[in-house]
Design an enzyme around this catalytic site. Structure first.
Site, PDB file in Angstrom:
ATOM      1  CB  CYS A 110      10.969  26.187 -23.716  1.00 31.22           C
ATOM      2  SG  CYS A 110       9.292  25.798 -23.207  1.00 31.22           S
ATOM      3  CG  HIS A 152       8.452  29.895 -22.087  1.00 32.95           C
ATOM      4  ND1 HIS A 152       9.056  29.534 -23.261  1.00 32.95           N
ATOM      5  CD2 HIS A 152       9.349  30.671 -21.424  1.00 32.95           C
ATOM      6  CE1 HIS A 152      10.265  30.079 -23.311  1.00 32.95           C
ATOM      7  NE2 HIS A 152      10.467  30.763 -22.215  1.00 32.95           N
ATOM      8  CG  ASP A 159      12.596  26.259 -29.987  1.00 30.33           C
ATOM      9  OD1 ASP A 159      12.422  25.805 -28.836  1.00 30.33           O
ATOM     10  OD2 ASP A 159      13.642  26.068 -30.634  1.00 30.33           O
TER      11      ASP A 159
END
Length: 415
Positions: free
Chosen positions: A192, A402, A189
């Site tokens: 991370c 990510h 979101d």
């Protein structure tokens, strides 16, 4: 680790493209944020330039308007209008250019949300999420840190194809599996990098860091605001309209919370109890996001210290030069407006900001960059020349956007 150079850091700062060929190989792709920029230089650090070149770019028309298509963690595009405008402050050496979001007609995007789900997300993932929504009828189903999973089982599930990219990813996971047995997925979101780093740091904390023990630690908001008036434009999550003068006490509370949680968890001796305490903390959404805001403010404080040190002729790490060589962060004021204020809202941490996070926490962040397998950059350290007494936390990334975390170090590795 090879000596950090302008060339190889330039390679780090550019957004990786090696995953595009194999993106369709993933059954359930990890959410990422992809930003496409037009008529604007350097916002996503697509290209690092020298400080002189960066200074020259700031002569561009400050009324320039750009449109972004921001791919958020849901995988759907959102159209954003941004106006480039100057903020002049007596404390900053130059005008502070920032990109201010302006209202735009987004009804089309919002009204087509359901239809676009099928376009950008796997059907099975959508159905599973709907089931979870029905069962919980709340946002609690969104786990910040998922339960442990065998790392090679996770790899086989995520990378099933035979493309060069999929093969490289499997080789990368196999290398990580030589050191760690399991993996925990991190919620994507735009927080991370914070979430993965802080979770790992707290999970292995055995004492309170020196910088958290300082008597002046909780006075940072007040002290900085007294010196730099532009910090009044600091933005908190879900409170973008408030001024720093109104919320300085909230920042102080976040810093106090960070010290309290770090102290409490570090005092737990039993590993299982410590892990349970971390899991419980990262299920409390209000406290969790408060901690991330504290980390962002610590990053700003560290950036100001590095900037002032460089201006006074003192030695600074190489990444500091690159941080302030960007067109959008030539000084701490711009860094706050164009980058830190957007973390968690419309973007995550860029590569050079991972260095800043490491310096703010005084931790070495070791990252397995799976798409870099079989290269010298497969295991990257932030910073690349850390202090010997800095603790080390380990993360995994497939794309430099990510981050997940490896856990359960193999017994032979521990020995």
């Amino acid at each position: 680790m090879d000596e950090l150079t302008q060339d190889n850091l330039q390679g780090w700062m550019t957004e990786p493209t090696s995953l595009s060929a194999g993106a369709e190989e993933k059954k359930e792709s990890v959410p990422t944020q992809l930003v496409k920029h037009t008529n604007e230089v350097g916002v996503a650090s697509e290209e690092l330039v020298s400080a002189n070149a960066a200074a020259g770019q700031k002569e561009q028309n400050t009324s320039e308007i750009r449109q972004d298509y921001v791919y958020r963690s849901s995988g759907r595009p959102e159209k954003r209008d941004m106006i480039k405008s100057p903020v002049t402050d007596q404390d900053a050496p130059r005008n502070c250019e920032l990109y201010v979001p302006v209202a735009s007609n987004r009804s089309a995007v919002e009204s087509s949300e359901e239809s676009e789900e099928d376009m950008y997300r796997d059907e099975e993932e959508i159905e599973r999420e709907k089931i979870l929504l029905c069962e919980t009828n709340s946002s609690e189903y969104k786990l910040s840190v998922s339960p442990e999973m065998d790392i090679m089982e996770y790899c086989r599930k995520e990378w099933r194809g035979n493309t060069p990219v999929a093969k490289r990813m499997r080789k990368g996971y196999e290398a990580v599996a030589q050191k760690f047995a399991s993996i925990r997925r991190i919620r994507g979101d735009n927080y991370c990098a914070f979430r993965a780093t802080l979770f790992q740091a707290l999970s292995q904390a055995s004492q309170l860091p020196r910088w958290l023990q300082s008597e002046d630690f909780t006075m940072l908001p007040e002290n900085l605001l007294s010196k730099y008036d532009w910090i009044k434009q600091w933005q908190l999550k879900q409170k973008p309209g408030k001024k720093m003068g109104e919320i300085s006490d909230e920042i102080k509370e976040y810093l106090i919370l960070l010290r309290k949680k770090w102290k409490n968890i570090s005092e737990i001796k039993d590993p299982l109890e410590k892990q349970e305490a971390c899991d419980k903390l990262f299920k409390n959404e209000e406290e969790e996001y408060s901690l991330y805001e504290a980390l962002k403010f610590l990053m700003l404080n560290t950036a100001i210290e590095l900037y002032n040190a460089d201006k006074s002729g003192r030695r600074v790490p190489v990444f500091s030069w690159l941080l302030f060589a960007r067109d959008t962060s030539s000084n701490p004021c711009q860094l706050m407006h164009n980058h830190l204020n957007h973390i968690g809202h419309s973007g995550g941490l860029e590569q050079v900001e991972m260095f800043l996070l490491a310096y703010a926490l005084q931790y070495t962040i070791q990252v397995y960059r799976l798409y870099k397998y079989s290269t010298d950059e497969f295991i990257t350290l932030y910073p690349n020349d850390p202090e010997e007494d800095w603790p080390v936390v380990t993360l995994i990334t497939e794309d430099d956007r990510h981050y997940n975390i490896p856990v359960r170090m193999c017994q032979e590795t521990m020995l």
